[in-house]
Design a protein around this motif. Structure first.
Motif, PDB file in Angstrom:
ATOM      1  N   ALA A   1       7.874  12.599   6.711  1.00  0.00           N
ATOM      2  CA  ALA A   1       9.166  12.292   6.114  1.00  0.00           C
ATOM      3  C   ALA A   1      10.046  11.841   7.273  1.00  0.00           C
ATOM      4  O   ALA A   1      10.075  12.492   8.330  1.00  0.00           O
ATOM      5  CB  ALA A   1       9.754  13.509   5.435  1.00  0.00           C
ATOM      6  N   TYR A   2      10.748  10.724   7.089  1.00  0.00           N
ATOM      7  CA  TYR A   2      11.461  10.154   8.238  1.00  0.00           C
ATOM      8  C   TYR A   2      12.728   9.434   7.798  1.00  0.00           C
ATOM      9  O   TYR A   2      12.920   9.116   6.615  1.00  0.00           O
ATOM     10  CB  TYR A   2      10.554   9.168   8.986  1.00  0.00           C
ATOM     11  N   LEU A   3      13.592   9.173   8.770  1.00  0.00           N
ATOM     12  CA  LEU A   3      14.702   8.256   8.618  1.00  0.00           C
ATOM     13  C   LEU A   3      14.454   7.083   9.551  1.00  0.00           C
ATOM     14  O   LEU A   3      14.037   7.275  10.689  1.00  0.00           O
ATOM     15  CB  LEU A   3      16.032   8.912   8.993  1.00  0.00           C
ATOM     16  N   ALA A   4      14.709   5.887   9.069  1.00  0.00           N
ATOM     17  CA  ALA A   4      14.690   4.695   9.927  1.00  0.00           C
ATOM     18  C   ALA A   4      16.101   4.123   9.943  1.00  0.00           C
ATOM     19  O   ALA A   4      16.798   4.124   8.916  1.00  0.00           O
ATOM     20  CB  ALA A   4      13.697   3.660   9.426  1.00  0.00           C
ATOM     21  N   PHE A   5      16.520   3.668  11.104  1.00  0.00           N
ATOM     22  CA  PHE A   5      17.852   3.101  11.260  1.00  0.00           C
ATOM     23  C   PHE A   5      17.778   1.579  11.286  1.00  0.00           C
ATOM     24  O   PHE A   5      16.839   1.000  11.832  1.00  0.00           O
ATOM     25  CB  PHE A   5      18.492   3.580  12.558  1.00  0.00           C
TER      26      PHE A   5
ATOM     27  N   ARG B   1      17.533   4.471   6.141  1.00  0.00           N
ATOM     28  CA  ARG B   1      16.683   4.596   4.964  1.00  0.00           C
ATOM     29  C   ARG B   1      15.836   5.854   5.089  1.00  0.00           C
ATOM     30  O   ARG B   1      15.379   6.214   6.176  1.00  0.00           O
ATOM     31  CB  ARG B   1      15.807   3.360   4.754  1.00  0.00           C
ATOM     32  N   PHE B   2      15.648   6.492   3.961  1.00  0.00           N
ATOM     33  CA  PHE B   2      14.741   7.641   3.894  1.00  0.00           C
ATOM     34  C   PHE B   2      13.383   7.132   3.452  1.00  0.00           C
ATOM     35  O   PHE B   2      13.271   6.236   2.615  1.00  0.00           O
ATOM     36  CB  PHE B   2      15.260   8.676   2.899  1.00  0.00           C
ATOM     37  N   GLY B   3      12.333   7.685   4.028  1.00  0.00           N
ATOM     38  CA  GLY B   3      10.999   7.270   3.629  1.00  0.00           C
ATOM     39  C   GLY B   3       9.966   8.338   3.911  1.00  0.00           C
ATOM     40  O   GLY B   3      10.231   9.355   4.565  1.00  0.00           O
ATOM     41  N   ARG B   4       8.779   8.104   3.396  1.00  0.00           N
ATOM     42  CA  ARG B   4       7.607   8.943   3.663  1.00  0.00           C
ATOM     43  C   ARG B   4       6.501   7.970   4.040  1.00  0.00           C
ATOM     44  O   ARG B   4       6.157   7.089   3.262  1.00  0.00           O
ATOM     45  CB  ARG B   4       7.233   9.768   2.429  1.00  0.00           C
ATOM     46  N   TRP B   5       5.936   8.127   5.233  1.00  0.00           N
ATOM     47  CA  TRP B   5       5.027   7.117   5.775  1.00  0.00           C
ATOM     48  C   TRP B   5       3.662   7.702   6.081  1.00  0.00           C
ATOM     49  O   TRP B   5       3.539   8.736   6.713  1.00  0.00           O
ATOM     50  CB  TRP B   5       5.621   6.522   7.059  1.00  0.00           C
TER      51      TRP B   5
ATOM     52  N   TYR C   1       0.818  -1.209   0.000  1.00  0.00           N
ATOM     53  CA  TYR C   1       0.000   0.000   0.000  1.00  0.00           C
ATOM     54  C   TYR C   1       0.851   1.258   0.000  1.00  0.00           C
ATOM     55  O   TYR C   1       0.551   2.246   0.642  1.00  0.00           O
ATOM     56  CB  TYR C   1      -1.016  -0.002   1.153  1.00  0.00           C
ATOM     57  N   ASP C   2       1.963   1.227  -0.774  1.00  0.00           N
ATOM     58  CA  ASP C   2       2.711   2.456  -1.022  1.00  0.00           C
ATOM     59  C   ASP C   2       1.837   3.382  -1.861  1.00  0.00           C
ATOM     60  O   ASP C   2       0.898   2.956  -2.529  1.00  0.00           O
ATOM     61  CB  ASP C   2       4.039   2.158  -1.716  1.00  0.00           C
TER      62      ASP C   2
END
Length: 507
Positions: free
Chosen positions: A274-278, A407-411, A55-56
């Motif tokens: 907008a986020y970073l996940a480690f 990782r860069f992402g948008r959730w 569901y992106d």
């Protein structure tokens, strides 16, 4: 900072037939078309057309128009509204009954029943099916049909059940069982406003208005979703009228569109972060919490918001937006402190170490490059690893945790609740999670079965404190949806980024 032009061919995700372009009035060379056809440029080709899978946002935008959802939200008030379920009631602490709308038919003419709705739920719960949405529905123990009612049983009281059911697309049990999951994804049948016509893998998907749709005829007679990874190309398509609507635009693109009197920018603040996940499991330098804290201190958040987003973002203090339940306004936001970041890097013995940042062309490269520069300024080398969106999703969801360091992402969960953000992103064993914490797990699991909002809010306050301590992820800003449109399209986007074509008027 100048954005580098990223050119990426989006990998084929569906084995489908080459379309007959004349079906929707599209001429491949000139893009001349019937006035009733809406052409939409998206950043990526959908990774699947099976609504039980990914569901992106680019996938969601296409398949939600082929299928009906059990519930919807009012785009202005965010209140739950009837859709395939016309009413609902809770009969005991763990049982819900939903009256299924009568007279709804799938596009092959077969009736939509409560059994189809139950099948749609149970399919996601089947671990062999490996749905990326499992975490959202895992509070459900089973779904059954009782006459015209869908009955959902939960393992414990489930305060988030209704909000997740706005994301449930109802699929036809008989057809799915007959053709199998792979063929269903290739030629989906739903009851939504539009019918799947054909697709060119990696390129475009064509839909036409569903003459059997229970809610009436939508304004656009047909729609073509085209994968155009390059942002500048999406803008050129709008200017040349090759496209009517473009999604996933950047502030630079919005500025360019504003200079064209024939075009308009459609934008709204969303629940998306907008986020970073480690990667705290196989992340190399990112395994060390001091390096993660250094990254948090190294980023110039104000510059990201003001210089790069330019009004299309708002500051946040955690991995959540103020639109969502569970947002704690008292939580201190991460601050820009490069001196502290350099000190932490040195303490961790990580000066000159390389961290791999996973990203995709779906995301604004200027943001990624700005973060790369900020981290370089405090002694970390960042190797950007950009892959097409389907590959990016596959890598970060792999249980081997071999996707990199950051990782860069948008959730967005389209649920307006903390559960839909921090549970899937960080709960131990989740497909998105490269982090484990028994104390965090206990808090979010308990919050899933507490009905009282005050108690739930207190549990999330504690959960966010654990995240602030361990820092498996980092909220950068509240994202705005930015679309470009020509004068043919009249539409108001919403905070959930629903992208329902039936809400658009096409002239």
């Amino acid at each position: 900072m100048r954005a580098k032009r990223l050119r990426a061919a989006v990998a084929a995700a569906l084995a489908v037939a080459v379309p007959t372009l004349a079906a929707c009035g599209i001429h491949p060379a000139t893009a001349e078309r019937d006035p009733g056809t809406l052409v939409i440029d998206t950043a990526n080709y959908p990774s699947t057309l099976d609504p039980g899978k990914q569901y992106d946002s680019d996938t969601y935008a296409v398949y939600r128009n082929i299928f009906d959802q059990l519930l919807r939200r009012d785009p202005r008030t965010h209140a739950l509204v009837p859709w395939i379920a016309t009413s609902w009631r809770q009969t005991d602490a763990t049982t819900w009954r939903f009256a299924i709308r009568r007279g709804v038919r799938f596009s092959d003419g077969s009736p939509l029943t409560a059994a189809d709705a139950a099948f749609s739920v149970n399919r996601i719960l089947d671990k062999k099916f490996a749905s990326q949405q499992f975490a959202n529905f895992s509070m459900i123990s089973r779904a059954t049909a009782d006459g015209g009612d869908l009955v959902i049983h939960t393992a414990q009281p489930a305060p988030t059940l209704l909000t997740y059911l706005t994301t449930l697309s109802v699929v036809p049990e008989r057809y799915v069982r007959k053709v199998g999951d792979e063929k269903f994804a290739a030629r989906p049948i739903g009851s939504g406003a539009y019918v799947f016509v054909s697709a060119t893998a990696g390129s475009q998907v064509e839909l036409r208005a569903n003459p059997l749709w229970w809610h009436g005829r939508p304004s656009a007679r047909a729609a073509v979703f085209r994968a155009v990874p390059n942002v500048a190309s999406r803008v050129v398509d709008l200017q040349s009228r090759k496209a009517d609507l473009a999604t996933g635009l950047t502030p630079d693109a919005a500025d360019q569109i504003k200079r064209d009197p024939r075009l308009a920018v459609l934008s709204t603040p969303t629940e998306r972060i907008a986020y970073l996940a480690f990667n705290t499991i196989k992340g190399g330098p990112a395994n060390d919490p001091r390096v993660r804290r250094a990254v948090a201190a190294a980023i110039d958040y104000r510059a990201l918001i003001e210089n790069l987003q330019r009004g299309y973002a708002r500051p946040i203090n955690s991995l959540l937006t103020p639109l969502a339940f569970g947002y704690d306004t008292k939580l201190p936001a991460a601050g820009y402190d490069p001196a502290a970041a350099r000190r932490l890097v040195a303490e961790a013995g990580a000066k000159g170490a390389t961290v791999v940042m996973a990203t995709s062309p779906s995301f604004n490269p200027q943001i990624v490059q700005a973060i790369q520069a900020d981290l370089a300024a405090v002694g970390l080398k960042v190797q950007i690893r950009s892959t097409d969106q389907p590959t990016y999703l596959k890598k970060v969801q792999d249980p081997g945790h071999d996707w990199g360091s950051i990782r860069f992402g948008r959730w967005s969960c389209s649920c307006l609740d903390a559960d839909g953000v921090i549970y899937p992103l960080f709960h131990t064993g989740g497909i998105w999670s490269s982090y484990t914490s028994p104390s965090f797990d206990r808090l979010v699991e308990q919050a899933r079965r507490v009905i009282d909002p005050k108690r739930r809010g207190a549990l999330y306050d504690q959960a966010f404190q654990v995240l602030a301590r361990d820092l498996p992820g980092l909220g950068l800003f509240q994202d705005y949806a930015i679309y470009g449109a020509n004068a043919r399209v009249s539409w108001t986007p919403d905070a959930q980024e629903s992208f329902f074509l039936d809400t658009m008027k096409v002239r």
